[in-house]
Design a protein around this motif. Structure first.
Motif, short mmCIF file in Angstrom:
data_model
loop_
_atom_site.label_atom_id
_atom_site.label_comp_id
_atom_site.label_asym_id
_atom_site.label_seq_id
_atom_site.Cartn_x
_atom_site.Cartn_y
_atom_site.Cartn_z
N ASP A 1 -3.94 3.51 2.48
CA ASP A 1 -3.50 3.67 3.87
C ASP A 1 -2.02 3.36 4.10
O ASP A 1 -1.62 3.05 5.22
CB ASP A 1 -4.38 2.85 4.82
N SER B 1 -7.71 2.73 8.89
CA SER B 1 -6.34 2.98 9.39
C SER B 1 -6.15 4.47 9.69
O SER B 1 -5.46 4.82 10.63
CB SER B 1 -5.29 2.59 8.36
N HIS C 1 2.54 -1.69 4.77
CA HIS C 1 1.86 -0.39 4.88
C HIS C 1 2.81 0.71 5.32
O HIS C 1 2.62 1.87 4.98
CB HIS C 1 0.74 -0.44 5.92
N HIS D 1 0.82 -1.22 0.00
CA HIS D 1 0.00 0.00 0.00
C HIS D 1 0.84 1.26 0.00
O HIS D 1 1.90 1.31 0.64
CB HIS D 1 -0.93 0.00 1.22
N HIS E 1 -6.02 -0.01 -1.54
CA HIS E 1 -7.43 -0.31 -1.28
C HIS E 1 -8.33 0.47 -2.24
O HIS E 1 -8.40 1.71 -2.18
CB HIS E 1 -7.82 0.09 0.14
MN MN Z 1 -4.74 -1.41 4.76
#
Ligand code: MN
Ligand code: AMP
Ligand code: MN
Ligand code: MN
Length: 277
Positions: free
Chosen positions: A15, A135, A250, A10, A40
């Motif tokens: 996020d 998040s 992330h 990501h 996402h």
């Molecule tokens: Mn996520």
């Protein structure tokens, strides 16, 4: 040089903490040779990532992680080698962005009722042009000292059934898979053990996913141990699904899910990258 695949991560388009450029550079530094950016419900980070990838020599696989609903539960479907310009997919991401804004308003309202004001402004600012996710709310709660970890934010406020949880009906799993396959991509069930399904529900899910056109399953994800890898590998074999590997990276501060730092796919599992032309 060995090929190192990381097919789930990501950026700030959703996020993640790093911009697509920073993410691609970090993946390259970590020895990743093929990276799929899978934000996402958005493809907004892909063109910047592609430019950065061309500059470093890493191969960038255009991807997405779509939120979908099946039997009233949320499942994440990773699309690999998608065409981000495929009109139904573009339209879906536009609708998902609106859904996420409306959901954020409802989450913020619930937090306000719990005497936690200011969440909506904060998450909108933090997400910028990107998708607003839970998040972002967790980061806000952390920054305001309402919780002391991200996990606590989910356990007390954001997780299913908790104080600020807003049940969301995403698009049907079948439809989400069709946006991926229709665009020429390959659909992979993300982090299958995170849904906490019983074995019989997992089998029903995999049957439905295959029926919809899904062809892969994440056998290796950032936090899987060897028992978990074996469990998912057995499902892959049984349902004739190709295996994917992805860190679900992330944030650089989560050292245990570094980009590219993944256990190799078990030898008997067909690698999903063999399906990416
Ligand atoms: Mn996520
Ligand atoms: P959303 O798609 O907006 O519902 O947000 C889901 C995201 O929240 C996931 O992709 C994770 O990044 C994060 N998340 C979900 N559950 C947890 C948890 N228990 N602890 C930390 N992050 C979580
Ligand atoms: Mn996910
Ligand atoms: Mn993810």
């Amino acid at each position: 040089m060995p090929e190192i695949y990381d097919l789930h991560c990501h950026s700030t388009a959703s996020d993640g903490a790093l911009t697509p450029t920073e993410l691609v550079r970090r993946a390259h530094e970590q020895g990743v040779t093929s990276l799929a950016l899978t934000d996402h419900d958005t493809v907004a980070g892909l063109s910047e990532a592609q430019t950065a990838a061309a500059a470093t020599g890493i191969k960038l696989i255009p991807g997405i992680e779509l939120s979908s609903s099946w039997q009233n539960k949320c499942f994440h479907i990773v699309g690999l080698n998608i065409n981000p310009a495929y009109p139904p997919l573009t339209e879906a991401t536009r609708n998902l962005q609106i859904m996420r804004i409306e959901r954020a308003e409802k989450i913020a309202y619930k937090l306000e009722k719990k005497r936690i004001p200011g969440a909506l402004e904060a998450v909108k600012k933090a997400a910028g042009e990107g998708m607003i996710t839970r998040s972002h709310f967790a980061d806000f709660l952390l920054s305001q000292f309402h919780v002391s970890t991200q996990q606590e934010a989910f356990d007390r406020y954001l997780g299913a059934g908790k104080a600020a949880f807003v049940p969301t009906t995403w698009s049907d799993l079948e439809l989400a898979v069709s946006w991926i396959t229709g665009s020429g991509g390959v659909a992979v069930l993300a982090h299958p053990l995170r849904y906490k399904l019983t074995a019989s529900w997992m089998k029903r899910l995999l049957a439905a996913f295959k029926e919809a056109g899904g062809v892969g399953i994440e056998v290796v994800t950032g936090r899987h141990n060897s028992d978990e890898i074996k469990t998912v590998a057995d499902y892959a074999t049984r349902f004739e699904l190709a295996g994917s590997v992805g860190s679900d990276f992330h944030n650089p501060s989560n050292q245990w899910v570094e980009l590219g730092r993944l256990t190799p796919l078990p030898a008997n599992i067909k690698p999903v990258w063999e399906l990416l032309s």
